[in-house]
Design an enzyme around this catalytic site. Structure first.
Site, mmCIF file in Angstrom:
data_model
loop_
_atom_site.group_PDB
_atom_site.id
_atom_site.type_symbol
_atom_site.label_atom_id
_atom_site.label_comp_id
_atom_site.label_asym_id
_atom_site.label_seq_id
_atom_site.Cartn_x
_atom_site.Cartn_y
_atom_site.Cartn_z
ATOM 1 N N GLU A 207 4.890 0.798 3.039
ATOM 2 C CA GLU A 207 3.530 1.108 2.609
ATOM 3 C C GLU A 207 3.268 0.773 1.145
ATOM 4 O OE1 GLU A 207 4.565 4.590 5.309
ATOM 5 O OE2 GLU A 207 5.568 2.822 4.495
ATOM 6 N N ALA A 208 2.096 0.209 0.925
ATOM 7 C CA ALA A 208 1.726 -0.254 -0.416
ATOM 8 C C ALA A 208 1.802 0.870 -1.456
ATOM 9 C CB ALA A 208 0.324 -0.846 -0.377
#
Ligand SMILES: *[C@@H]1O[C@H](CO)[C@@H](O)[C@H](O)[C@H]1NC(C)=O
Ligand SMILES: *[C@@H]1O[C@H](CO)[C@@H](O)[C@H](O)[C@H]1NC(C)=O
Ligand SMILES: *[C@@H]1O[C@H](CO)[C@@H](O)[C@H](O)[C@H]1NC(C)=O
Ligand SMILES: *[C@@H]1O[C@H](CO)[C@@H](O)[C@H](O)[C@H]1NC(C)=O
Ligand SMILES: *[C@@H]1O[C@H](CO)[C@@H](O)[C@H](O)[C@H]1NC(C)=O
Length: 446
Positions: A207-208
């Site tokens: 996840e960013a």
């Protein structure tokens, strides 16, 4: 009585060995026995079984005094033997006590090791539960430093699980993340060397937002260890990503376009708070990555490449029609966050364009093998925004609520799905990076 006294007599041959039986045993002392107090004598005694008491008749060619002396010697011998037996019994007792002591200690240790192993196993399945188990069983202190140390050592821990734990948004996990990064020593390492070390210590999650926190912590630590190399942490952060992407561009076979060092340099213009980084530095980093790609733990192909870099992909796939449910063979190209399809590989104009924004992808079963489907999550009746070219050349809006596609092989299906997933999910990451770039390039160098 001394030995000098006895050696004067004829009976010496008998008497001397009786008086000094111990001295004959000396060479046998070296036995691997744990040292204990007073070992010398005790060992000696324990190793020398006394010969059974012999009641030999007193030779009659001795004078009464000599006979008396012999009697005394024999009595003394008997006493000594009894002493020896007593000492042996004591030794046996002490030895068994020591052994028991050792085994309870050992048992405790074994028990502890077993629990630690169980904690690691639990951690690998569910990091939070594993840590909780270790804390509750007094195997780990509940401080960010101790937990960070445990993760940094990483013994028996799954690096994906470490990454998951460090990526949690919880305040406490963020503290652990920072303590973990502080354990890394980056002094005098160049950025690529530091990244190699860092990216090997756990598996960066997908996840960013998590990547953002982790790379921010990394950049802070790098700048702290190497003051003066970069104008700001942001510069270090941006360059770190540029390097990770360079790794992909240079080493991922799906990326056809391999940047040259000049392009890498020009791509990183102005990121040092408005100024340029020294060309030598960039050249070194480029060469280092070119010569040896980054290794990441648990590299299952679903790596950072897929997380924030969308390798273009092209190939033949079957596509199910929107209105008319027939399968058509189309040449698909995935690029720029869109899926294009063509009738022939040489066509200039695509038959259709599907922007991937807001779409989801899933595997589906169909009569055709290796199928997947693009759809709008939570709204299966809504028509997907897309366009297609009619046979007469008019461009019209598509009429698909889902796109069903069949790949020639299971492997290709997997690859397409991964690439499309990456294309769909890369946006937050690009936004994140773009924001920082804007920040540093707008800064004046002081
Ligand atoms: C450890 O401490 C943190 C905060 O200090 C707390 O939130 C957490 O519940 C504790 N964990 C355990 C297993 O005691
Ligand atoms: C670590 O965990 C991941 C995800 O659960 C798994 O795919 C991987 O195989 C595990 N690695 C090892 C070495 O067990
Ligand atoms: C670097 O590239 C190699 C080859 O594509 C890949 O296996 C590895 O996961 C990449 N490393 C990172 C950190 O992206
Ligand atoms: C995706 O969703 C956002 C927010 O709902 C919307 O503004 C945007 O137009 C959508 N994009 C497409 C291609 O449907
Ligand atoms: C789209 O397809 C539906 C039936 O699936 C049809 O009723 C509708 O008219 C079509 N819309 C257009 C714009 O072609």
């Amino acid at each position: 009585m001394s030995c000098e006294a006895t050696s004067r007599h004829k009976g010496r041959a008998v008497i001397v060995p009786l008086l000094f039986p111990l001295s004959l045993c000396t060479p046998a002392i070296r036995r691997p026995t744990p040292p204990r107090p007073n070992t010398g004598l005790l060992l000696l005694l324990s190793l020398c079984p006394p010969s059974p008491p012999t009641l030999r008749p007193v030779p009659d060619d001795l004078t009464p005094e000599e006979q008396q002396e012999l009697e005394n010697i024999r009595r003394r011998k008997q006493e000594l033997l009894e002493d020896i037996q007593r000492l042996k019994d004591e030794i046996a007792e002490v030895t068994s006590e020591i052994e028991n002591l050792g085994s309870t200690e050992e048992r405790k240790n074994m028990q502890r090791n077993k629990q630690v192993a169980m904690g690691r196993k639990k951690f690998n399945m569910d990091p939070k539960k594993g840590i909780q188990f270790l804390i509750e069983n007094d195997l780990l202190k509940n401080t960010s430093d101790d937990i960070a140390q445990f993760l940094y050592k990483g013994e028996g821990l799954n690096k994906t699980a470490i990454g998951d734990y460090l990526g949690e948004r919880d305040d406490f996990n963020i503290q652990v993340l920072h303590a973990f990064v502080e354990l890394h020593e980056f002094t005098d390492l160049n950025l690529v060397q530091a990244l190699r070390q860092f990216l090997w210590s756990f598996r960066l999650p997908g996840e960013a937002q998590k990547i953002d926190r982790m790379m921010e912590a990394f950049a802070q630590r790098y700048c702290q260890c190497n003051p003066g190399v970069f104008q700001s942490t942001d510069t270090c952060y941006i360059l770190s990503f540029a390097i990770i992407m360079l790794n992909t561009s240079l080493h991922n076979p799906n990326v056809k376009d391999k940047p040259t060092v000049e392009r890498f340099i020009s791509m990183n213009r102005g990121i040092n708070d408005g100024g340029d980084l020294p060309e030598d530095l960039l050249r070194n980093l480029y060469e280092s990555i070119k010569n040896e790609p980054f290794k990441i733990p648990e590299d299952d192909g679903n790596d950072l490449t897929h997380t924030f870099f969308n390798p273009d992909r092209e190939g033949w796939l079957l596509k199910l029609g929107g209105r008319v449910k027939t399968w058509k063979r189309r040449w698909f190209i995935l690029t720029d966050n869109c899926l294009y399809y063509f009738e022939y590989t040489t066509d200039k104009e695509p038959r259709g364009i599907i922007p991937l924004e807001n779409l989801s992808i899933k595997e589906v079963e169909d009569k055709k093998p290796n199928c997947f489907e693009l759809f709008i999550p939570d709204n299966k009746d809504q028509v997907i925004k897309a366009c297609k070219t009619e046979a007469d050349g008019r461009v019209v809006e598509g009429n698909h609520t889902f796109y069903r596609i069949s790949a020639p092989t299971a492997e290709e299906k997997e690859e397409w799905m991964n690439s499309i997933k990456a294309a769909i999910s890369r946006d937050p990451f690009y936004e994140m990076l773009a924001a920082r770039k804007k920040k540093v390039s707008s800064m004046k160098r002081h």
